[in-house]
Every structure is written in structure tokens, then in C-alpha cells.
Design a protein around this motif. Structure first.
Motif, PDB file in Angstrom:
ATOM      1  N   LEU A 108       0.847  -1.187   0.000  1.00  0.00           N
ATOM      2  CA  LEU A 108       0.000   0.000   0.000  1.00  0.00           C
ATOM      3  C   LEU A 108       0.888   1.244   0.000  1.00  0.00           C
ATOM      4  O   LEU A 108       1.720   1.416   0.902  1.00  0.00           O
ATOM      5  N   ASP A 109       0.731   2.075  -1.012  1.00  0.00           N
ATOM      6  CA  ASP A 109       1.478   3.330  -1.097  1.00  0.00           C
ATOM      7  C   ASP A 109       2.981   3.108  -0.949  1.00  0.00           C
ATOM      8  O   ASP A 109       3.687   3.875  -0.267  1.00  0.00           O
ATOM      9  N   GLY A 110       3.486   2.044  -1.585  1.00  0.00           N
ATOM     10  CA  GLY A 110       4.916   1.784  -1.573  1.00  0.00           C
ATOM     11  C   GLY A 110       5.436   1.102  -0.332  1.00  0.00           C
ATOM     12  O   GLY A 110       6.644   0.917  -0.174  1.00  0.00           O
ATOM     13  N   VAL A 111       4.533   0.698   0.564  1.00  0.00           N
ATOM     14  CA  VAL A 111       4.919   0.018   1.809  1.00  0.00           C
ATOM     15  C   VAL A 111       4.436  -1.430   1.755  1.00  0.00           C
ATOM     16  O   VAL A 111       3.264  -1.693   1.493  1.00  0.00           O
ATOM     17  N   ASP A 112       5.340  -2.379   1.987  1.00  0.00           N
ATOM     18  CA  ASP A 112       4.971  -3.789   2.074  1.00  0.00           C
ATOM     19  C   ASP A 112       4.517  -4.122   3.492  1.00  0.00           C
ATOM     20  O   ASP A 112       5.159  -3.725   4.469  1.00  0.00           O
ATOM     21  N   TRP A 113       3.419  -4.868   3.582  1.00  0.00           N
ATOM     22  CA  TRP A 113       2.884  -5.313   4.873  1.00  0.00           C
ATOM     23  C   TRP A 113       3.062  -6.827   4.941  1.00  0.00           C
ATOM     24  O   TRP A 113       2.498  -7.556   4.125  1.00  0.00           O
ATOM     25  N   VAL A 114       3.851  -7.310   5.903  1.00  0.00           N
ATOM     26  CA  VAL A 114       4.255  -8.718   5.956  1.00  0.00           C
ATOM     27  C   VAL A 114       3.844  -9.337   7.296  1.00  0.00           C
ATOM     28  O   VAL A 114       4.120  -8.784   8.368  1.00  0.00           O
ATOM     29  N   ASP A 115       3.191 -10.498   7.187  1.00  0.00           N
ATOM     30  CA  ASP A 115       2.708 -11.243   8.357  1.00  0.00           C
ATOM     31  C   ASP A 115       3.682 -12.380   8.664  1.00  0.00           C
ATOM     32  O   ASP A 115       3.759 -13.361   7.931  1.00  0.00           O
ATOM     33  N   ASP A 116       4.428 -12.251   9.754  1.00  0.00           N
ATOM     34  CA  ASP A 116       5.251 -13.350  10.265  1.00  0.00           C
ATOM     35  C   ASP A 116       4.869 -13.602  11.716  1.00  0.00           C
ATOM     36  O   ASP A 116       5.712 -13.659  12.609  1.00  0.00           O
ATOM     37  N   SER A 117       3.560 -13.781  11.926  1.00  0.00           N
ATOM     38  CA  SER A 117       3.054 -13.995  13.281  1.00  0.00           C
ATOM     39  C   SER A 117       3.643 -15.243  13.924  1.00  0.00           C
ATOM     40  O   SER A 117       3.672 -15.374  15.144  1.00  0.00           O
ATOM     41  N   ALA A 125       5.423   4.437   8.781  1.00  0.00           N
ATOM     42  CA  ALA A 125       6.066   3.880   7.582  1.00  0.00           C
ATOM     43  C   ALA A 125       6.218   4.910   6.474  1.00  0.00           C
ATOM     44  O   ALA A 125       5.400   5.820   6.319  1.00  0.00           O
ATOM     45  N   GLN A 126       7.276   4.731   5.672  1.00  0.00           N
ATOM     46  CA  GLN A 126       7.526   5.544   4.489  1.00  0.00           C
ATOM     47  C   GLN A 126       7.661   4.624   3.277  1.00  0.00           C
ATOM     48  O   GLN A 126       7.929   3.424   3.425  1.00  0.00           O
ATOM     49  N   PRO A 127       7.447   5.148   2.056  1.00  0.00           N
ATOM     50  CA  PRO A 127       7.609   4.305   0.874  1.00  0.00           C
ATOM     51  C   PRO A 127       8.960   3.598   0.870  1.00  0.00           C
ATOM     52  O   PRO A 127      10.000   4.210   1.165  1.00  0.00           O
ATOM     53  N   GLY A 128       8.935   2.304   0.551  1.00  0.00           N
ATOM     54  CA  GLY A 128      10.145   1.497   0.580  1.00  0.00           C
ATOM     55  C   GLY A 128      10.323   0.704   1.857  1.00  0.00           C
ATOM     56  O   GLY A 128      11.144  -0.214   1.927  1.00  0.00           O
ATOM     57  N   ASP A 129       9.551   1.048   2.896  1.00  0.00           N
ATOM     58  CA  ASP A 129       9.620   0.324   4.168  1.00  0.00           C
ATOM     59  C   ASP A 129       8.798  -0.959   4.107  1.00  0.00           C
ATOM     60  O   ASP A 129       7.925  -1.135   3.257  1.00  0.00           O
ATOM     61  N   THR A 130       9.043  -1.822   5.074  1.00  0.00           N
ATOM     62  CA  THR A 130       8.224  -3.010   5.316  1.00  0.00           C
ATOM     63  C   THR A 130       7.638  -2.905   6.713  1.00  0.00           C
ATOM     64  O   THR A 130       8.378  -2.708   7.687  1.00  0.00           O
ATOM     65  N   VAL A 131       6.323  -2.994   6.820  1.00  0.00           N
ATOM     66  CA  VAL A 131       5.686  -3.134   8.134  1.00  0.00           C
ATOM     67  C   VAL A 131       5.630  -4.624   8.415  1.00  0.00           C
ATOM     68  O   VAL A 131       4.979  -5.390   7.695  1.00  0.00           O
ATOM     69  N   LEU A 132       6.331  -5.042   9.448  1.00  0.00           N
ATOM     70  CA  LEU A 132       6.555  -6.463   9.712  1.00  0.00           C
ATOM     71  C   LEU A 132       5.961  -6.867  11.053  1.00  0.00           C
ATOM     72  O   LEU A 132       6.409  -6.404  12.109  1.00  0.00           O
ATOM     73  N   LEU A 133       4.956  -7.738  11.005  1.00  0.00           N
ATOM     74  CA  LEU A 133       4.458  -8.373  12.219  1.00  0.00           C
ATOM     75  C   LEU A 133       5.355  -9.575  12.512  1.00  0.00           C
ATOM     76  O   LEU A 133       5.252 -10.619  11.874  1.00  0.00           O
ATOM     77  N   ALA A 134       6.281  -9.403  13.442  1.00  0.00           N
ATOM     78  CA  ALA A 134       7.175 -10.480  13.890  1.00  0.00           C
ATOM     79  C   ALA A 134       7.275 -10.336  15.397  1.00  0.00           C
ATOM     80  O   ALA A 134       8.248  -9.794  15.930  1.00  0.00           O
ATOM     81  N   PRO A 135       6.265 -10.790  16.132  1.00  0.00           N
ATOM     82  CA  PRO A 135       6.052 -10.333  17.512  1.00  0.00           C
ATOM     83  C   PRO A 135       7.120 -10.708  18.526  1.00  0.00           C
ATOM     84  O   PRO A 135       7.202 -10.076  19.572  1.00  0.00           O
TER      85      PRO A 135
END
Length: 463
Positions: A322-331, A424-434
């Protein structure tokens, strides 16, 4: 009565593996008493109809019924009163894996076994995919979800069984002897169960008992130290391998033999090609190649199997961009070691973390990842432990704490996703890795990952 089985047995715990153990014992003429602390164990009625005596409720697990054997669910601690009573009385205690090994037939499928703090499920699934590509009827069983008893006693026999073994299952095993066993990594985990890091490591090392080849992570100092007493050690590394090892050379996974490098696959054949996934792929290849040549697992099968493999849910899964940001689920990254591997896969991260710490320390994790952190969003009961490590080792990284409490998991995750989007900024990854367990706010890590994905998709649809 089957040879080697007693007249009476107690099966302790009716979760995933317990009902399989009850059925297998009953079919072999053993009188079974099944016990579970829960009053509503789902399998109770079926097992009673098959002839088992079933005792439910807290009192049922406090005392040892008259018996010649206890088969325990893997998570039961040795200090649990019923198991402690068995030990004091000299009654053998087996896990379901031990029972499965003893019930194998005369032409039983060979076992290839995998353990480690993290990566076990991915590796056994990669291994099963490689074996399938070689034309072998194979299954991933054990701690991966399919009870190994079910695999061993399947009506249509398997050619090979890829067995995921937890430290609990290994603790309760004594005679299991796989063809080859792998230890992927070692980091402090489940120490409340085992009592010490030494006991935890010793349980993991039992995967190498009696093996023809001991596969190990040469990049992990604890594993490399532990393997010194194992038979026929064979290392894997993410660097250039030494002779006899597997490793990575010029973008290829290779087996370095006395005749030179045999290319097994390209790095691009493993998707996603995160460092820990490449390590898992090398371990799976090492195990598959340890089989007798009659099983015809060759380089082409390794490549085809890795290409065909796809990760399970909640393991570094891309939810959306979304808007250049990757959202990744590593729960599934439920401890610091797993979270560190996940964070290492991305250069700039907004990290979503927190939950139940299980006694873990977060200092080494944060110190190693701080240069990758754009920001951090914390949720869960013991989030302050992560926050304290961040204050010590990454004080300049912005941190947002979500205060939604227990029983409010969906709300907490929605707030966490909103906070991550602001950081987050474009190029970032939002990472769920708790780096933590999930049961303070969610049913399990899968439900936590689903809540994350739902909140991300809600942003997508609203935007």
C-alpha cells in the motif's frame, strides 16, 4: 496383544496426539485409561465408545491410575503430578513419537527428523516437497500437525516420513533412530519447561541418536558445539561451504563434495529467499540426500521440490503493498530468535511486536536489529519488556504502545496497524514479527496474523 506393549496404559492428554495414541493402543489389545484436565475434551465420547476409560477434569490428572505405561502429550512437564508419580513408581513414560517408533512394522518407512528453535515446519515441508519431486510417497508429520502415529499406521504406507520434533517430543523419546536428523538452530526457548538451556539443548541433540548422518547449522555456534559428539556430522552454511558441507556460492545452493560443487538449486528457487529460508532449504536438501541411493533423490529433485514449495500461512507472508509500503505477516515468529531472522530479511522496517514473552530477553534482538528499525509498534501483556530493550539499545527509534487489553485482540491489532501506517515511508516493510506468544490477546499465532491481515486489508479497501 502386540509384542512389546503392556496390558494397561494411561494416555495423558487428549489434544492432537492423544486420541491417536488411544486408538492405536486399543487396536492392539491394551486396556487404556485416558485422562485430560479439561472437562470438555472433544474426543472423549468417541474414545469411550471404542472402549477406553476416560477421566476428565483437574482431579483426573493429579493421580496415577493403575498402569504399566504412560503415553504423554508432549507439552506435559515431567513435574506434572501424574507424570512425577509415574517416575517415582518406575512406570515408563513415552511420548507419542516414542510409541509411533515402537509400533512401526518390519518394512517401516525411514524417518528424516528435524528439530531446532525455529524453522522446523518450513524445513519438513520443504523436505516432503523434495521427496515428492523424487517420486517418493512422503508426508510431513509430528509437531507439524499430523500425528506421527497416523503417518506410521496409515493404511497406504509412506516411502519416507519427514518428522518435525519439538524439544518436548524429544525429551519423551528414547529409542527413536532416524536415518538422518537435523538441528537447525538453538536459542533460549521453553526454558520454563526444561529448566535450563543445557537441558533444552540436550533434548534437541537427541535427534542425532543413532543416525547415519547428523545435519547441522555450521553458522550457529551452539549447534556447531553440540554436534561434536554426533556421528557423521554434515554442516550447512549461508556462506561458502567447506568440503563435505552444503552452502551458497554465486547465487546457488551447492553440495561441496570431493569432486567439486554440485549445484542443487538457485537461490531464486526458494521463495521468499530470506536468509533463514535458504538455511532451511539447505537443511532439507542435506536430509534428503542422506537417504540410500535407492530412493533416487538427486539434484534435480532438490531443485524441483524447492521450486514447488510454498510457505505456510503467517510465515513472512506478504499481505499487501500500500502506497509503496509492504505489509508482511510473520506472526509465527513467537520468540526473539525467530523475530531476528525475520527482521534480517528487510532493510527498513516498522516492527509490530509484543505479547507473552515466555521469560525471554529482547536485548540481543534489539541490538542486532536497531539499524533496520524505522519505528516500532508494541502491543500485548508484556510489551514493556520489549520497550525496555528498545530504550537501552535503540533509544532514538520511535515507539508507539497500543494499550488495548486482553480480550481486545482485534481492536489492538487495528490500532497497531494504524500506528504502523503513520510511521512507515515508501520502501519500508511493516513487519508483524512479535517475538512473543499470542495467547494473551488471541487464540493462537494464526488468529493474530489473521487480525493483522484483516486490519491491513481494511486500510486498503478504505483507501
Amino acid at each position: 496383544m502386540s509384542a512389546g506393549l503392556p496390558a494397561r496404559a494411561v494416555v495423558a492428554g487428549l489434544g492432537v496426539s492423544g486420541p491417536s495414541a488411544v486408538r492405536a493402543l486399543l487396536e492392539r489389545g491394551v486396556a487404556v485409561t485416558a485422562v485430560d484436565a479439561r472437562e470438555d475434551a472433544a474426543a472423549a465420547a468417541e474414545l469411550e465408545a471404542l472402549g477406553a476409560e476416560v477421566r476428565l477434569g483437574p482431579a483426573a490428572v493429579e493421580q496415577l491410575p493403575p498402569t504399566d505405561l504412560v503415553v504423554t502429550s508432549p507439552g506435559w512437564r515431567p513435574t506434572q503430578p501424574l507424570l512425577a508419580a509415574a517416575g517415582a513408581a518406575g512406570v515408563p513414560v513415552w511420548g507419542d513419537v516414542e510409541l509411533a517408533w515402537r509400533l512401526r512394522g518390519p518394512h517401516a518407512a525411514p524417518w528424516l527428523a528435524v528439530t531446532g528453535t525455529n524453522g522446523k515446519t518450513t524445513t519438513v515441508r520443504m523436505l516432503a516437497s523434495i521427496l515428492g519431486a523424487a517420486g517418493r510417497r512422503a508426508i510431513a508429520a509430528g509437531n507439524v500437525g499430523v500425528p506421527v502415529l497416523d503417518a506410521v499406521l496409515a493404511a497406504e504406507p509412506y516411502d519416507v516420513i519427514a518428522v518435525e520434533l519439538s524439544s518436548y517430543q524429544l525429551h519423551w523419546s528414547s529409542s527413536v533412530r532416524p536415518v538422518a536428523g537435523a538441528v537447525l538452530n538453538l536459542a533460549p526457548d521453553h526454558l520454563d519447561w526444561h529448566g535450563s538451556m543445557e537441558a533444552y539443548a540436550a533434548a534437541k541433540a537427541k535427534v542425532w541418536q543413532g543416525v547415519e548422518e547428523a545435519v547441522y547449522n555450521a553458522d550457529d555456534p551452539l549447534v556447531a558445539g553440540l554436534v561434536r559428539t554426533a556421528h557423521a556430522p554434515r554442516g550447512f552454511t549461508l556462506g561458502v561451504p567447506a568440503p563435505g558441507q552444503l552452502g551458497v556460492v554465486d547465487g546457488a545452493l551447492v553440495d561441496r563434495t570431493e569432486h567439486g560443487d554440485e549445484e542443487l538449486a538457485s537461490v531464486d528457487d526458494v521463495a521468499p529467499a530470506a536468509p533463514h529460508n535458504l538455511a532451511n532449504a539447505l537443511a532439507a536438501a542435506g536430509l534428503a540426500l542422506a537417504l540410500h541411493p535407492a530412493y533416487r533423490v538427486d539434484d534435480a529433485a532438490v531443485r524441483a521440490g524447492l521450486r514447488a514449495w510454498r510457505p505456510d500461512a503467517h510465515r513472512i507472508a506478504l499481505v499487501a503493498t500500500l502506497d509503496g509500503v509492504d505489509w508482511v505477516d510473520d506472526s509465527k515468529a513467537t520468540n526473539p530468535h525467530a523475530a531476528a531472522a525475520s527482521l534480517a530479511a528487510y532493510p527498513s522496517v516498522v516492527w509490530v511486536a509484543g505479547g507473552l514473552a515466555k521469560g525471554a530477553s529482547f536485548d540481543e534482538l534489539v541490538a542486532g536489529a536497531r539499524d533496520r528499525l524505522r519505528g516500532v509498534v508494541l502491543l500485548g501483556r508484556e510489551r514493556e519488556l520489549v520497550a525496555a530493550a528498545l530504550q537501552r539499545h535503540a533509544p532514538d527509534v520511535p515507539v508507539v504502545e497500543v494499550a488495548a487489553g486482553e480480550g481486545e485482540g482485534a481492536r489492538a491489532m487495528a490500532e497497531a496497524v494504524d500506528a504502523a501506517a503513520r510511521l512507515a515511508q515508501p520502501g519500508d516493510t511493516v513487519l508483524l514479527a512479535p517475538a512473543c506468544a499470542s495467547m494473551d490477546q488471541f487464540r493462537d499465532y494464526g488468529a493474530r496474523g489473521d487480525a493483522f491481515a484483516d486490519a491491513v486489508r481494511a486500510r486498503s479497501s478504505s483507501g
